[in-house]
Write a protein that holds these residues in place. Structure first.
Motif, PDB file in Angstrom:
ATOM      1  N   LYS A  90       0.770  -1.122   0.148  1.00 43.55           N
ATOM      2  CA  LYS A  90       0.087  -0.157  -0.024  1.00 43.55           C
ATOM      3  C   LYS A  90       0.894   1.199   0.084  1.00 43.55           C
ATOM      4  O   LYS A  90       0.731   2.061  -0.677  1.00 43.55           O
ATOM      5  CB  LYS A  90      -0.985  -0.091   1.132  1.00 43.55           C
ATOM      6  N   GLU A  91       1.941   1.333   0.726  1.00 43.88           N
ATOM      7  CA  GLU A  91       2.858   2.286   0.719  1.00 43.88           C
ATOM      8  C   GLU A  91       3.416   2.687  -0.514  1.00 43.88           C
ATOM      9  O   GLU A  91       3.604   3.666  -1.015  1.00 43.88           O
ATOM     10  CB  GLU A  91       3.997   2.076   1.744  1.00 43.88           C
ATOM     11  N   ASP A  94       0.749   3.766  -2.884  1.00 47.53           N
ATOM     12  CA  ASP A  94       0.497   5.521  -2.562  1.00 47.53           C
ATOM     13  C   ASP A  94       1.536   6.373  -2.929  1.00 47.53           C
ATOM     14  O   ASP A  94       1.167   7.459  -3.307  1.00 47.53           O
ATOM     15  CB  ASP A  94       0.285   5.433  -0.881  1.00 47.53           C
TER      16      ASP A  94
END
Length: 363
Positions: A90-91, A94
């Motif tokens: 997810k990081e 993002d």
């Protein structure tokens, strides 16, 4: 064949290693984002990035350099190195990275890949299979597992993996030619999109990979050492002329306009997918003139209901769609178009118009 020019990052710099050895480093730029911009200018449709420090340490290290790369180009970027958890994925996403490459975790915990695909979708998850002497290497290539490349690829197929980057470590950074035989074996045995990595040294190497029916090729040192001209390689293997000769024949034979069931304005909806990973990109409409122009030019052309005119996708933005195939559904009232998307399909700058996620849970 899709080409993936590569940027390996160590200590925030663009480097290349020999055989994955961290003490065999050549620095090519202290501003990796400038390299990415050069790749895009040369016509690249995708960029392959590796966080070498992250691969070795097991967590993302070069976030600043990665973010600068993503922000400097409009084409999608894939990233590998140090991704070991769903939070890591997810990081990375993002940051604006389009898809994430997972290596070590796929070997240590194959079920993690299933979880990642369930969470983020198969188009966002790529598995990296790095082999040395036939065995898969992990933790920045510092350790060897007891698993063969083929067995790992077959197990990944069961996890619904669609794309695998296969690297022969013995050839990486050595400019000695890729391991075409083993890469083709993986491609033939699994049916997965295999991207060949390691050893690309000249146009002949790319030709061998292409002739073997392999999905894609990562090019690194050969570009930096000017052994492969990226612009010429893109023109030969990724341009419309190189791509469309056979697909045009397939389009014409698979679909005739007279077969289509149109609405009262003479239009038919077109669902548009990325030909590589089947991601749905957008929905548009065609009339007969738009259909014929698409076949004539190889560029997806639609009819704008709001402007009452034809429009060729990307003529203004540069985010062109090269047609791969056109198919009709069972009721003859919807066209499915598979395309080679340059940059973003959506006017918002997102790769797909369907970037807002929601779900309905039946209780």
């Amino acid at each position: 064949m899709r080409l993936y020019p590569a940027i390996d990052i160590k200590d925030g710099k663009c480097v290349r290693l020999k055989k994955g050895l961290f003490n065999e480093v050549t620095v090519y730029s202290d501003k990796p984002y400038t390299i990415a911009k050069e790749f895009e200018k040369a016509g690249a449709k995708f960029i392959h990035v590796v966080d070498l420090d992250g691969a070795l340490k097991g967590y993302r290290v070069n976030a600043k350099a990665i973010k600068e790369i993503v922000d400097s180009v409009s084409i999608p970027v894939e990233l590998g190195g140090g991704v070991r958890s769903l939070e890591n994925i997810k990081e990375v996403l993002d940051l604006g990275v389009y898809r994430v490459i997972i290596g070590t975790k796929a070997v240590e915990n194959p079920e993690f890949i299933r979880e990642a695909i369930k969470e983020f979708g198969p188009n966002r998850i790529v598995v990296g299979v790095d082999a040395k002497d036939g065995l898969v290497a992990i933790e920045g290539w510092e350790k060897l597992s007891d698993q063969t490349a083929l067995s790992l690829c077959l197990s990944m197929k069961e996890m619904d993996v669609e794309n695998i980057v296969y690297t022969d470590i013995s050839k990486d950074g050595m400019l000695v030619g890729p391991n075409v035989e083993q890469t083709k074996l993986l491609s033939d045995k699994t049916g997965i999109n295999i991207i060949a990595s390691g050893g690309m040294s000249c146009m002949e190497d790319l030709e061998n990979v292409s002739n073997a029916g392999i999905h894609g090729a990562i090019i690194g040192k050969a570009i930096y050492e000017k052994r492969i001209d990226l612009a010429k390689a893109v023109a030969k293997y990724e341009s419309f002329d190189a791509f469309s000769k056979e697909s045009k024949k397939e389009v014409i034979s698979n679909l005739n306009w007279s077969d289509c069931k149109l609405d009262d304005k003479g239009l038919i909806p077109v669902v548009v997918q990325d030909y590589v990973n089947n991601e749905v990109l957008m929905l548009a409409y065609m009339n007969e003139e738009a259909f014929n122009k698409t076949l004539e030019t190889g560029l997806m052309t639609y009819y704008s209901r709001s402007r009452d005119e034809l429009w060729t996708k990307g003529l203004t933005s540069g985010h062109l769609q090269y047609v791969s195939s056109l198919d009709i559904d069972c009721d003859y009232d919807t066209i499915l178009a598979k395309v080679r998307q340059v940059g973003a399909a959506c006017h918002t700058g997102n790769k797909s118009c369907f970037y807002r996620n929601f779900f309905i849970r039946n209780i």
